[in-house]
Write an enzyme that holds these catalytic residues in place. Sequence first.
Site, mmCIF file in Angstrom:
data_model
loop_
_atom_site.group_PDB
_atom_site.id
_atom_site.type_symbol
_atom_site.label_atom_id
_atom_site.label_comp_id
_atom_site.label_asym_id
_atom_site.label_seq_id
_atom_site.Cartn_x
_atom_site.Cartn_y
_atom_site.Cartn_z
ATOM 1 N N LYS A 96 0.642 -1.058 -0.352
ATOM 2 C CA LYS A 96 0.083 -0.213 0.143
ATOM 3 C C LYS A 96 0.819 1.272 -0.067
ATOM 4 C CE LYS A 96 -4.267 -1.964 1.893
ATOM 5 N NZ LYS A 96 -3.700 -3.500 1.525
ATOM 6 N N ASP A 130 -1.459 -1.919 -3.976
ATOM 7 C CA ASP A 130 -3.158 -2.004 -3.697
ATOM 8 C C ASP A 130 -3.620 -0.349 -3.766
ATOM 9 O OD1 ASP A 130 -2.609 -4.649 -3.033
ATOM 10 O OD2 ASP A 130 -2.668 -4.670 -0.692
ATOM 11 N N GLN A 160 -11.031 -0.541 -8.521
ATOM 12 C CA GLN A 160 -12.057 -0.673 -7.959
ATOM 13 C C GLN A 160 -13.465 -1.208 -8.467
ATOM 14 O OE1 GLN A 160 -10.687 1.526 -4.892
ATOM 15 N NE2 GLN A 160 -9.576 0.771 -3.649
ATOM 16 N N ARG A 181 -4.776 -5.892 -10.973
ATOM 17 C CA ARG A 181 -6.130 -6.719 -10.266
ATOM 18 C C ARG A 181 -7.695 -6.191 -9.347
ATOM 19 N NH1 ARG A 181 -4.607 -6.315 -4.446
ATOM 20 N NH2 ARG A 181 -3.233 -7.525 -4.775
ATOM 21 N N GLY A 185 -13.852 -3.247 -4.002
ATOM 22 C CA GLY A 185 -13.276 -2.097 -2.813
ATOM 23 C C GLY A 185 -14.086 -2.114 -2.483
ATOM 24 N N ALA A 186 -12.900 -1.715 -0.836
ATOM 25 C CA ALA A 186 -13.563 -2.100 0.484
ATOM 26 C C ALA A 186 -13.330 -1.102 1.203
ATOM 27 C CB ALA A 186 -11.775 -3.088 1.377
ATOM 28 N N LYS A 198 -25.349 -2.898 -3.919
ATOM 29 C CA LYS A 198 -24.292 -4.273 -4.939
ATOM 30 C C LYS A 198 -24.298 -4.310 -5.969
ATOM 31 C CE LYS A 198 -23.403 -8.931 -3.142
ATOM 32 N NZ LYS A 198 -22.339 -9.210 -3.763
ATOM 33 N N ARG A 299 -11.737 -4.465 7.866
ATOM 34 C CA ARG A 299 -11.970 -4.751 6.619
ATOM 35 C C ARG A 299 -12.657 -6.242 6.518
ATOM 36 N NH1 ARG A 299 -8.182 -1.103 5.119
ATOM 37 N NH2 ARG A 299 -6.429 -2.703 4.261
HETATM 38 C C1 LIG Z 1 -6.500 -10.268 -3.572
HETATM 39 C C2 LIG Z 1 -7.337 -9.471 -2.916
HETATM 40 C C3 LIG Z 1 -6.891 -8.715 -2.872
HETATM 41 C C4 LIG Z 1 -7.392 -7.031 -2.958
HETATM 42 N N1 LIG Z 1 -7.111 -5.737 -2.456
HETATM 43 C C5 LIG Z 1 -7.901 -4.997 -2.264
HETATM 44 C C6 LIG Z 1 -7.466 -3.756 -2.978
HETATM 45 O O1 LIG Z 1 -6.555 -3.147 -3.435
HETATM 46 N N2 LIG Z 1 -8.101 -2.590 -2.599
HETATM 47 C C7 LIG Z 1 -9.530 -2.538 -2.094
HETATM 48 O O2 LIG Z 1 -10.200 -2.086 -1.786
HETATM 49 N N3 LIG Z 1 -10.017 -4.157 -2.059
HETATM 50 C C8 LIG Z 1 -9.274 -4.882 -2.447
HETATM 51 N N4 LIG Z 1 -9.563 -6.009 -1.658
HETATM 52 C C9 LIG Z 1 -11.209 -6.381 -0.860
HETATM 53 C C10 LIG Z 1 -12.403 -6.125 -2.440
HETATM 54 O O3 LIG Z 1 -12.348 -5.111 -2.297
HETATM 55 C C11 LIG Z 1 -13.508 -6.994 -1.341
HETATM 56 O O4 LIG Z 1 -13.965 -6.509 0.171
HETATM 57 C C12 LIG Z 1 -13.534 -8.575 -0.710
HETATM 58 O O5 LIG Z 1 -12.697 -9.018 -1.656
HETATM 59 C C13 LIG Z 1 -14.450 -9.305 -0.699
HETATM 60 O O6 LIG Z 1 -15.877 -8.697 -1.531
HETATM 61 P P1 LIG Z 1 -15.431 -10.225 -2.949
HETATM 62 O O7 LIG Z 1 -15.771 -9.580 -4.203
HETATM 63 O O8 LIG Z 1 -15.309 -10.808 -1.848
HETATM 64 O O9 LIG Z 1 -17.312 -10.216 -2.265
HETATM 65 P P2 LIG Z 1 -19.047 -9.813 -1.354
HETATM 66 O O10 LIG Z 1 -19.913 -9.653 -2.366
HETATM 67 O O11 LIG Z 1 -18.187 -9.349 -0.635
HETATM 68 O O12 LIG Z 1 -18.922 -11.341 -0.920
HETATM 69 C C14 LIG Z 1 -18.970 -12.418 -1.835
HETATM 70 C C15 LIG Z 1 -19.173 -13.657 -0.849
HETATM 71 O O13 LIG Z 1 -17.169 -13.982 -0.398
HETATM 72 C C16 LIG Z 1 -17.546 -14.552 0.911
HETATM 73 N N5 LIG Z 1 -16.536 -13.599 1.439
HETATM 74 C C17 LIG Z 1 -16.604 -12.065 0.959
HETATM 75 N N6 LIG Z 1 -15.302 -11.213 1.546
HETATM 76 C C18 LIG Z 1 -15.639 -12.256 2.794
HETATM 77 C C19 LIG Z 1 -14.959 -12.520 4.416
HETATM 78 N N7 LIG Z 1 -14.295 -10.987 5.288
HETATM 79 N N8 LIG Z 1 -14.871 -13.266 4.875
HETATM 80 C C20 LIG Z 1 -15.251 -14.238 4.450
HETATM 81 N N9 LIG Z 1 -16.085 -14.745 3.544
HETATM 82 C C21 LIG Z 1 -16.120 -14.043 2.630
HETATM 83 C C22 LIG Z 1 -18.314 -14.903 1.336
HETATM 84 O O14 LIG Z 1 -18.758 -15.795 0.666
HETATM 85 C C23 LIG Z 1 -19.653 -13.779 0.343
HETATM 86 O O15 LIG Z 1 -20.787 -14.233 0.209
HETATM 87 C C24 LIG Z 1 -9.006 -7.756 -2.540
HETATM 88 C C25 LIG Z 1 -10.045 -8.461 -2.852
HETATM 89 C C26 LIG Z 1 -8.585 -10.411 -2.549
HETATM 90 C C27 LIG Z 1 -10.389 -11.060 -3.034
#
Ligand SMILES: Cc1cc2nc3c(=O)[nH]c(=O)nc-3n(C[C@H](O)[C@H](O)[C@H](O)COP(=O)(O)OP(=O)(O)OC[C@H]3O[C@@H](n4cnc5c(N)ncnc54)[C@H](O)[C@@H]3O)c2cc1C
Length: 318
Positions: A96, A130, A160, A181, A185-186, A198, A299
């Site tokens: 980061k 990131d 994101q 990547r 977005g987190a 969503k 997060r």
């Molecule tokens: C490799 C990687 C790198 C990332 N880098 C960044 C970044 O640089 N900047 C940034 O803003 N965000 C980053 N993220 C986080 C991302 O933005 C999401 O917040 C996070 O991945 C949750 O979204 P989702 O796409 O899994 O979908 P969602 O709709 O949130 O989740 C789909 C399903 O995934 C599972 N799941 C998701 N999150 C969780 C959790 N925390 N615990 C348990 N199960 C879960 C559940 O089964 C859920 O129903 C990254 C994520 C990944 C996978």
Amino acid sequence: MLRSLLLNLSKSSWAKRQIASFWVAKRVAGRFVAGELPEDAIRAITDLNARGIVATVDHLGESVTDSDEAVRAAEAYLDILDRIAEAKVRSNASLKLSQLGLNLSLDLCAANLRKVLERARSLGLFIRIDMEDSPSVDRTLEIYQRMRSAAFDNTGVVIQAYLYRSEQDVARLLKSNTRFRLCKGAYQEPASVAYPAKRDVDASFFKLGTMMLDAAAAAKLPADPRGITPPIPGLATHDEKLVRALLAYAEARHIPKSFYEFQMLHGIRRDLQEELAAQGYGVRVYVPYGREWYPYFMRRLAERPANLWFFVSNFLRA
Ligand SMILES: Cc1cc2nc3c(=O)[nH]c(=O)nc-3n(C[C@H](O)[C@H](O)[C@H](O)COP(=O)(O)OP(=O)(O)OC[C@H]3O[C@@H](n4cnc5c(N)ncnc54)[C@H](O)[C@@H]3O)c2cc1C
């Protein structure tokens, strides 16, 4: 509501003092974090590699407040890169920019990143930058482009899907074959910059994912055979519907498997990671380690309320 509360707590130093020192929090965070030491990260990566999965390692830390801290963070990256090379594990690294001083000075941050990229290049490794909250997006992309102009091809950025601007950013950055990547977005963002619903974020993820897949097919730029340099799209989601929809899109267009990969977080959807890897798709897992796990952990709690109940039930049993 709960998501906002947890994301606000992730930035509060008061809450950090209360929660991070608490052993139950440490134990629950252990589901998402490989450990506190670089050795813990290397062990987790070795285990992933044995299961046909590659990694990207993250030395936890963000938003440093003085330049010495930023220099120390860069040094921690030099150390983990050396360890990756020494252990011959299949991993790149993610960082980061706020950890390297982005909020103190652009030049300090760029100088720290340059050191990390130089070491990575000498070892044949790749560095993913990131993406953090929306006020840092322009500065992050500016530094990324400075590095590409300085002939560092061993780096890529994160897009994101929740940001309205992302489609334009992707279209522009694809012109220089950026290795992305794509994630949802987190961070907590206002409706003026990010889709609040969503279903809109998911639709944006699909659209951006297809843009990247089409570009990968046109550029014919695969991942390297060791799995260290990623292909153009790193599709980072645990959302099975999106994974399957993008797979169907790629297969209908006969896009080779080596032109894209899936990325997931350590400790989340291990079943899906293994299923995809067994089917021959590229899977990369994000492996965070270090003492500064608190904001990362918060997060992860914010993304899924069930994680919070897991935390509370551990607390009640303590
Ligand atoms: C490799 C990687 C790198 C990332 N880098 C960044 C970044 O640089 N900047 C940034 O803003 N965000 C980053 N993220 C986080 C991302 O933005 C999401 O917040 C996070 O991945 C949750 O979204 P989702 O796409 O899994 O979908 P969602 O709709 O949130 O989740 C789909 C399903 O995934 C599972 N799941 C998701 N999150 C969780 C959790 N925390 N615990 C348990 N199960 C879960 C559940 O089964 C859920 O129903 C990254 C994520 C990944 C996978």
